[in-house]
Structures are given as C-alpha cells and as structure tokens.
Design an enzyme around this catalytic site. Structure first.
Site, PDB file in Angstrom:
ATOM      1  N   HIS A 116       0.880  -1.173   0.000  1.00 27.24           N
ATOM      2  CA  HIS A 116       0.000   0.000   0.000  1.00 27.24           C
ATOM      3  C   HIS A 116       0.924   1.231   0.000  1.00 27.24           C
ATOM      4  CE1 HIS A 116      -2.858   2.874   1.840  1.00 27.24           C
ATOM      5  NE2 HIS A 116      -3.823   2.018   1.546  1.00 27.24           N
TER       6      HIS A 116
ATOM      7  N   ASP B 159       3.075  -4.619   8.069  1.00 31.58           N
ATOM      8  CA  ASP B 159       1.832  -3.864   7.939  1.00 31.58           C
ATOM      9  C   ASP B 159       0.692  -4.877   8.010  1.00 31.58           C
ATOM     10  OD1 ASP B 159      -0.473  -2.788   6.941  1.00 31.58           O
ATOM     11  OD2 ASP B 159       0.430  -1.888   5.159  1.00 31.58           O
TER      12      ASP B 159
ATOM     13  N   GLN C 127      -4.637  -5.380   6.947  1.00 33.35           N
ATOM     14  CA  GLN C 127      -5.684  -6.281   6.449  1.00 33.35           C
ATOM     15  C   GLN C 127      -5.728  -7.593   7.226  1.00 33.35           C
ATOM     16  OE1 GLN C 127      -7.947  -5.558   4.125  1.00 33.35           O
ATOM     17  NE2 GLN C 127      -7.083  -3.552   3.700  1.00 33.35           N
TER      18      GLN C 127
ATOM     19  N   LYS D 282     -10.422  -1.141  10.428  1.00 30.44           N
ATOM     20  CA  LYS D 282     -10.511  -2.328   9.570  1.00 30.44           C
ATOM     21  C   LYS D 282     -10.768  -3.578  10.421  1.00 30.44           C
ATOM     22  CE  LYS D 282      -7.284  -0.277   6.290  1.00 30.44           C
ATOM     23  NZ  LYS D 282      -8.022   0.016   5.068  1.00 30.44           N
TER      24      LYS D 282
ATOM     25  N   CYS E 125      -4.774   2.443  -3.578  1.00 29.74           N
ATOM     26  CA  CYS E 125      -3.538   2.992  -2.988  1.00 29.74           C
ATOM     27  C   CYS E 125      -2.363   2.051  -3.258  1.00 29.74           C
ATOM     28  CB  CYS E 125      -3.666   3.248  -1.495  1.00 29.74           C
ATOM     29  SG  CYS E 125      -4.856   4.527  -1.133  1.00 29.74           S
TER      30      CYS E 125
HETATM   31  N1  PLP Z   1      -1.802  -0.900   4.602  1.00 31.30           N
HETATM   32  C1  PLP Z   1      -2.733  -1.656   4.032  1.00 31.30           C
HETATM   33  C2  PLP Z   1      -2.382  -3.043   3.560  1.00 31.30           C
HETATM   34  C3  PLP Z   1      -4.016  -1.163   3.867  1.00 31.30           C
HETATM   35  O1  PLP Z   1      -4.958  -1.916   3.295  1.00 31.30           O
HETATM   36  C4  PLP Z   1      -4.317   0.143   4.315  1.00 31.30           C
HETATM   37  C5  PLP Z   1      -5.641   0.719   4.077  1.00 31.30           C
HETATM   38  O2  PLP Z   1      -6.348   0.340   3.186  1.00 31.30           O
HETATM   39  C6  PLP Z   1      -3.312   0.877   4.934  1.00 31.30           C
HETATM   40  C7  PLP Z   1      -2.072   0.327   5.055  1.00 31.30           C
HETATM   41  C8  PLP Z   1      -3.581   2.248   5.463  1.00 31.30           C
HETATM   42  O3  PLP Z   1      -4.481   2.183   6.520  1.00 31.30           O
HETATM   43  P1  PLP Z   1      -5.079   3.503   7.179  1.00 31.30           P
HETATM   44  O4  PLP Z   1      -5.625   4.320   6.064  1.00 31.30           O
HETATM   45  O5  PLP Z   1      -6.123   3.001   8.114  1.00 31.30           O
HETATM   46  O6  PLP Z   1      -3.955   4.184   7.878  1.00 31.30           O
END
Ligand code: PLP
Length: 585
Positions: free
Chosen positions: A134, A211, A214, A237, A377
């Site tokens: 992401h 990270d 998900q 999430k 993203c």
């Molecule tokens: N990393 C992953 C794999 C994501 O799916 C997301 C959000 O879709 C993020 C990071 C960023 O999360 P947040 O916008 O809640 O900070």
C-alpha cells in the site's frame, strides 16, 4: 475464463445471520436496495457493542487521561489503559508498554519511518519493501531514504501476485537495515510469507516492520511468535472506530528510538534547557490521544474474540472460494491476483466487453452493492499488471453467499447491458478531428441550458443515466493524441484532454477529451457543452464551482471523481489561460 488452481469449496459451520444482527448499518438500504457491503478492505462496519462503548464513554466516562486527580479522569484513564491491555492480549505482545496508540496504520508506519530512521538509517543503507505494498508502506520509506541518503529496494512479484522469495534473498545484504512488508495485501488478497521474511531479514541484522492492516481482522496475530520488530494496524478495519490504530514495537527498540512528536504527555520534565522524555508508551503518544477511539477499539477486539477466529476465519475463506468460483465463471472477467495463499479480497477487471472499474462500481452502487474501484492505494501493483484500476470485493464475517450471488447477478446484468450497446463510436483519425462548436453564446447561457436539463431530470439515478448517455455519444480521442502530456492526473480513471486556439478565431478554445470510464466521458461532455468553442476570456471568468453546485454535482459524483473533474476543468482553464496570454503579448 480465468485459469487458476482448482478451489476446494468446504462446508463450514458458521451462522452469519446472527452476526449480521449485531451491525445496525447492515439493516439499512442504499439507493432503495438492501445494502450489500463488500468494501471491508477499505473499512469494516461497526457492531452495536462498539457503538455502545463509544456512546457510553461520552455519556459516562469522558475526561482527559493521565492528568486528572478527580474520579472521572481516573475512570477515563483506566478505560484507555484497559484498551491497551486488550490490544496487548489480542496480538500477544509481551508488555502493554509495547502498544502505542496512533491514528492508524499510516501513522504507525510513519512513526517508525521517521523516528527509527532518524536514529538508525544512514547514507548507503538499504530499506526493502515489496511490490505489493500500500502507498502508506512505500511513501514514508521513500521519504526516510531520501533524508538519510539510503536506497529503497523492492521485492518483485509473479503474475499470480506472489512475492518472489528468491529475489528477496538476493536483495538482502549487510546494508539492509529495514524490511517493511504487508501481511495480507489489500489490492490482491495475497497472504505473504512474513515468518520467512522476518527470519531471513534478521539473519542479515535487519529490522522488520509488518503492515498488518488487512490481516488482523482475518486471522489471529502473535507478534512474539512472528518475532516482528514492529507490527501496525488500524482500528477501523477491525470493526472498530476510525482515527485509532496501533504500533507494536519491541520494547528495547522503542526505547532506543527518539520520540516522533513532541508535546504534552510524552515528557517527564521540561525546562528551556532540557526535556526528559516519558517512559513507554507515553513517549510516543504526544498530546491528548483518541481516548474514545482506543476504548472503541478495545470493544471491537472483545467482540471479535467473543465470536472467535476459529469460527469465522474458515467461513470467510470459504466465502472467498465461493466468490472466486462464481466470478471466474463470468465470461470476459479476469481475476487479478491468483496467489495460492489468499484471503478476504477478490480483485478483477472486465476485458470483454471492456468496462472500466469506475463504471462497474457506479452501476453496482445504484443496485445497493458497495465495492471498491480504483488503484486501492497500490499504483505499483496496477503498473505491474499493466492496468489502471480493478474492481475489488472484500469480505468480512457478516457477508454471505447471497451477497456474492447478488454481486454476480448484478455484474451479469451490467455486462449484458454494455454488450448490447451499439459498438463504441469509432475514434477518428487525427487529421479528421472535428471539434464541437459552442452550444450557446456564452458559458453562462450554456450553463443555464444544462442547469435546466439537470433540474428536469431530478433524481440522482436519472442524472447518472443522462451522464452515461452523454458519455456514450462522446467522440473518442484518436489513440495518437492520448499522450502523457494530454493525461489529466488525479482522476480515478484515465482521462486525456487536448485543445488549442481555434483556427481562424484565435480567441476561442477548441478542445476534446476522453476517458476509459463512461461516466467520466459523460462529465467531459458536460464540460464540453459548457466551454467548447467559447472565448478563452469567458472561460476564465466563469465560476465553475458555483455551476457544479447549482446542478447538485456533489450529490451524484463521488469526491474522487470530482477531483478528476476539477483536474479536467483546470486543464481547460490552463489552455484558455495560454490563449489569453498569447493574445496580450
Ligand atoms: N496498509 C494496508 C495493507 C491497507 O490496506 C491500508 C488501508 O487500506 C493501509 C495500510 C492504510 O491504513 P489507514 O488508512 O487506516 O492508515
């Protein structure tokens, strides 16, 4: 039909109907249809238990934490710290001081990329991310590398969307200081072999950040077993509120890092000469935290644990297998991301007939089905597959086979309607280009005409339909004119605009535009009716924002599409500006 390994459909004992009753929003309607929510990768819905915990906090517990001597402040502090202990248990951290509350995954990653890198990343060092990340696990590292003079390296992936572990092994070397990868990909649903990645990275002395945005809602997480140095996730999430997230870090590493932000609550003592920082976790929680968010997250975790991963994880896996089987049977539909280990997410594109994800998403929305469309993203992932966007359905424990069936039925209907349409108007050769003439004597008069039409159409569906019709009739741009220079960025779809001063009447602007999404082509047609063939001076003087408000654009064009529209209008204004500039020379 898409080819990939055969799917084992299992019969799983789990009753989603009971769970669905816990989520008030799932009882609501969207555009008159029962809401079918398939955008859980973006954010999950909130159970009554979380909503109640938030209300209860504001009704009975609200005070600032850590500071008050009075009872209410102590109650709030206790509730906030109880939430921290809940998170600790949830990811099996050794110590609650290793749990830092942040605004979400993005802030957690930024905290590490900023604070850890300031102390430990030097010129010549290397940071490894993967091709599946992401943007929030790419950009902070790019920024950190730029600041330190370090190099960013990328683990590539194969056509199934699986990381190439042999290539990863080749990237590792004594200069590698950080490896930052996701546990479960939001764009393709690939489950990454993080245990192996952590072991191999540690073998060369590198730190690892996972990270888990998900992952945490899909499967149990044990940071000690994983041996991750940092683990990040977002509350929203995981059926919790937005605005709260978690950074887990090993105590010794967090202690060695400088603070991320300065302010109240993160200090032991302050004088103008010297400030001493507070112990963990406060050192990284400057200012008043999202107290209510943390309490809501605690309630969400209690809810998830109450249902039990052992009960819903196999169910959601089976649902993905069912969706994969059903969607891959649709002629012309191509699934992007066919890893052998996948969870929760199915991404696809329509090749025949070609339907842009934006059009698919808009049409599904009008039937009450919420899916995500775009690059998620993950622009590098889209680039890897040579596409701009996908349509993505992502599942949670409250989704059902009926939701999947509704998606499939709606898709078939949309595909049928697109296929039945007369073949797209053929793009002219550049030398035959015909620019549309002005529809009225001025943009103001053209705006009045358009406003009348929109007023007559009335509701959102009729206006959308009108835009789609306009889009269908818009003359496509010849391929040769769809250059990088003509591309309008900031749109969810691909948009090109070309234009120049009119031959024989150099005060006027001629322009054409095109997009891969019908709905955006419709918006281009509206802008063309407004501005095509008009005097540059009149275009520049016209208040477009007021016009968009007048026709109620915000009601039926999503914010992202509106950004694209602004980009398109800006391009036209730039072209008009050039004409005016040349005139005044
Ligand atoms: N990393 C992953 C794999 C994501 O799916 C997301 C959000 O879709 C993020 C990071 C960023 O999360 P947040 O916008 O809640 O900070």
């Amino acid at each position: 039909m898409t080819q990939f390994p055969a799917i084992q459909l299992r019969k799983v004992q789990f009753d989603p109907t009971k769970v669905r009753r816990d989520f008030p929003i799932l009882q609501t309607k969207s555009h008159g249809h029962p809401l079918i929510y398939l955008d859980n990768g973006a954010t999950t819905q909130k159970p009554r238990a979380v909503i109640d915990a938030i209300s209860h906090y504001y009704e009975a517990q609200n005070a600032n934490v850590h500071r008050g001597v009075y009872e209410l402040s102590q109650i709030a502090t206790q509730a906030y710290e109880t939430a921290r202990a809940t998170v600790q248990r949830f990811i099996h951290a050794a110590d609650s001081a290793e749990i830092i509350f942040t605004r979400g995954t993005t802030e957690s990653i930024n905290l590490v990329a900023s604070s850890w890198s300031r102390a430990f990343l030097k010129a010549g060092d290397e940071v490894i991310v993967s091709a599946l990340e992401h943007h929030s696990n790419i950009v902070p590292w790019q920024m950190a590398c730029e600041l330190a003079g370090a190099k960013l390296r990328v683990i590539p992936m194969n056509d199934a969307g699986e990381l190439l572990m042999d290539e990863f092994a080749k990237l590792l070397n004594p200069r590698t200081k950080m490896v930052a990868v996701n546990h479960l990909s939001n764009s393709l649903g690939t489950i990454n072999p993080v245990e192996e990645i952590i072991q191999q990275a540690h073998a060369v002395g590198a730190m690892v950040l996972i990270d888990g945005a998900q992952w945490v809602a899909h499967s149990p997480t044990d940071v000690q077993k994983l041996n991750a140095d940092f683990y990040c996730f977002s509350g929203h999430k995981l059926f919790g509120p937005t605005g709260i997230g978690v950074l887990y870090g090993k105590r010794a590493i967090l202690e060695a890092m400088p603070p991320f932000m300065g302010g109240g609550d993160m200090i032991r003592s302050v004088t103008f000469e010297k400030t001493e920082y507070a112990d963990l976790p406060n050192k990284f929680e400057a200012g008043t935290p999202d107290i209510c968010g943390a309490i809501g997250l605690g309630a969400a975790i209690d809810y998830v644990m109450g249902i039990g991963f052992e009960n819903f994880e196999p169910y959601v896996d089976e649902l993905l297998a069912y969706a994969t089987e059903k969607l891959s049977a649709i002629q012309g539909l191509r699934i992007i991301g066919t890893a052998s280990h996948k969870a929760g997410v199915i991404s696809f594109v329509m090749d025949d007939p070609v339907i842009s994800p934006l059009d698919l998403g808009t049409q599904l929305d009008s039937q009450g089905i919420a899916v995500r469309t775009g690059h998620h993203c993950c622009q590098p992932v889209m680039d890897r597959f040579k596409i701009n966007a996908t349509t993505r359905a992502s599942f949670a424990m409250y989704n059902t086979r009926e939701d999947v069936d509704a998606l499939v039925t709606a898709l078939k209907k949309i595909i049928g309607a697109f296929a039945a349409k007369s073949p797209a108007v053929v793009a002219p050769k550049s030398m035959e280009l015909k620019y549309p003439s002005a529809t009225a004597a001025s943009p103001e008069l053209a705006a009045d005409q358009l406003a009348e039409v929109f007023e007559f159409l009335g509701d959102r569906d009729a206006r959308n339909e009108y835009l789609l019709e306009l889009g269908e009739k818009l003359l496509p741009l010849p391929a040769g004119l769809k250059t990088d220079a003509a591309r309008v960025h900031g749109c969810m779809s691909t948009v090109h605009v070309v234009g120049h001063r009119r031959a024989g009447d150099g005060h006027r602007l001629d322009f054409l535009g095109d997009s891969d999404a019908h709905i955006v082509r419709g918006l281009i047609a509206v802008v063309q009716k407004l501005f095509a063939g008009q005097e540059a001076k009149a275009i520049l003087a016209f208040d477009v924002q007021a016009f968009f408000q007048r026709i109620g654009l915000e009601q039926f064009v999503s914010a992202q599409r509106r950004n694209g529209l602004q980009g398109m209008v800006q391009r036209i204004r730039d072209l008009a500006g050039k004409i005016e500039f040349a005139k005044n020379l």
